[in-house]
Design an enzyme around this catalytic site. Structure first.
Site, mmCIF file in Angstrom:
data_model
loop_
_atom_site.group_PDB
_atom_site.id
_atom_site.type_symbol
_atom_site.label_atom_id
_atom_site.label_comp_id
_atom_site.label_asym_id
_atom_site.label_seq_id
_atom_site.Cartn_x
_atom_site.Cartn_y
_atom_site.Cartn_z
ATOM 1 C CG ASP A 67 -0.202 -0.861 1.892
ATOM 2 O OD1 ASP A 67 0.963 -0.592 2.787
ATOM 3 O OD2 ASP A 67 -0.955 -1.222 3.512
ATOM 4 C CG ASN A 136 -9.580 -2.175 12.437
ATOM 5 O OD1 ASN A 136 -7.974 -2.553 11.598
ATOM 6 N ND2 ASN A 136 -9.712 -0.489 11.678
ATOM 7 C CG HIS A 138 -5.505 -2.600 9.070
ATOM 8 N ND1 HIS A 138 -5.700 -1.592 10.034
ATOM 9 C CD2 HIS A 138 -4.518 -2.744 9.036
ATOM 10 C CE1 HIS A 138 -4.474 -0.799 10.277
ATOM 11 N NE2 HIS A 138 -3.614 -2.192 9.298
ATOM 12 C CD GLU A 143 -8.794 0.866 7.837
ATOM 13 O OE1 GLU A 143 -8.679 -0.530 9.067
ATOM 14 O OE2 GLU A 143 -7.908 1.657 8.308
HETATM 15 C C1 F6R Z 1 1.529 -2.306 6.244
HETATM 16 C C2 F6R Z 1 0.285 -2.049 6.585
HETATM 17 C C3 F6R Z 1 -0.210 -2.566 7.471
HETATM 18 C C4 F6R Z 1 0.015 -2.382 8.628
HETATM 19 C C5 F6R Z 1 -1.078 -2.739 9.633
HETATM 20 C C6 F6R Z 1 0.455 -2.973 10.908
HETATM 21 O O1 F6R Z 1 2.055 -1.554 4.586
HETATM 22 O O2 F6R Z 1 -0.257 -2.793 5.637
HETATM 23 O O3 F6R Z 1 -1.747 -3.771 7.399
HETATM 24 O O4 F6R Z 1 0.784 -3.489 8.505
HETATM 25 O O5 F6R Z 1 -1.415 -1.327 9.789
HETATM 26 O O6 F6R Z 1 1.100 -1.919 11.268
HETATM 27 P P1 F6R Z 1 2.218 -1.520 12.301
HETATM 28 O O7 F6R Z 1 3.392 -2.657 11.890
HETATM 29 O O8 F6R Z 1 2.650 -0.626 12.097
HETATM 30 O O9 F6R Z 1 1.180 -2.387 13.474
#
Ligand code: F6R
Length: 244
Positions: A67, A136, A138, A143
């Site tokens: 992303d 959550n 994701h 989301e």
């Molecule tokens: C990042 C992504 C997100 C993260 C998720 C966890 O490219 O796609 O899904 O993997 O938000 O983020 P952290 O590792 O910062 O807890």
């Protein structure tokens, strides 16, 4: 889903890096799907150390990131392109033209989504996709409520996601409200998935992942439908219920 329990963040990072290095070394060429965020930083550090010490080569590696924020150019220190260059690409022998990240500042974002999806297909799909998980549920920036049938698309970031990611920005208002993300169907098409989970704040998500139903309200639950998922999680992220 295979769960590998490790002691702490450091061990998760080391084991994840070993997992990736083994694939890179054994494949003639490989397409890696990569994630950003706090979780994989240590893994990327281990990959860089190994590259320096053991000369693992990334010449035949192609990468696709999950992303990117809408509106940020790759020069913006908060963009995921910048993060990837700083944390990994600038320190290994990967050809920059083999690294793909959605263009958050593309003029036509819809076209960019279609192009990104086609590029993944044109390269033969992703062999190993590395994922983190949001509290959550994701994955990528899919989301809760995202249809499992989506390909790469534009999303409105959930308030909880913007709040969680505000730590990288000067203020929460500066966190972009939209992102481009691979869709759930893009992620599921990967031949293999490696999910990294660390820290107490991910405990609830891990319980839901193991004990809940497959449900669009908890995007990561879709991983139960994938035939080849490995989860490396540290002790802080694994509550008793999941362990037993
Ligand atoms: C990042 C992504 C997100 C993260 C998720 C966890 O490219 O796609 O899904 O993997 O938000 O983020 P952290 O590792 O910062 O807890």
């Amino acid at each position: 889903m295979k769960l590998i329990e490790v002691k702490d963040y450091q061990e998760m990072s080391r084991r994840a890096a070993e997992f990736i290095i083994e694939k890179v070394r054994n494949a003639h060429a490989i397409n890696l799907g990569l994630a950003t965020g706090g979780t994989p930083v240590g893994t990327y550090q281990c990959l860089v150390e190994d590259h320096k010490k053991n000369l693992t080569s990334y010449k035949n590696v192609t990468t696709f990131n999950l992303d990117e924020y809408v509106g940020l150019s790759g020069k913006n220190p908060n963009s995921y392109r910048y993060y990837m260059n700083e944390n990994l690409f600038n320190h290994i022998d990967i050809d920059a033209s083999h690294t793909h990240i959605p263009q958050g500042n593309a003029e036509d974002l819809e076209k960019e989504c279609i192009f990104y999806e086609q590029e993944i297909e044109r390269h033969g799909g992703i062999d190993l996709q590395v994922l983190g998980i949001g509290s959550n549920g994701h994955i990528g920036f899919n989301e809760p409520g995202t249809s499992f049938n989506t390909g790469t698309h534009i999303v409105d970031l959930a308030p909880s996601t913007r709040e969680a990611n505000a730590r990288y920005f000067a203020s929460q208002e500066e966190v972009p409200s939209k992102a481009i993300t691979m869709g759930i169907s893009t992620i599921l098409k990967s031949k293999e998935i490696l999910l990294l989970v660390s820290g107490e704040r991910k405990q609830e998500a891990l319980v839901k992942l193991f004990e809940g139903e497959v449900d669009e309200r908890f995007p990561a639950s879709v991983l139960k439908n994938h035939p080849c998922v490995t989860i490396i999680a540290d002790e802080a992220a694994i509550p008793e219920k999941v362990r037993n």
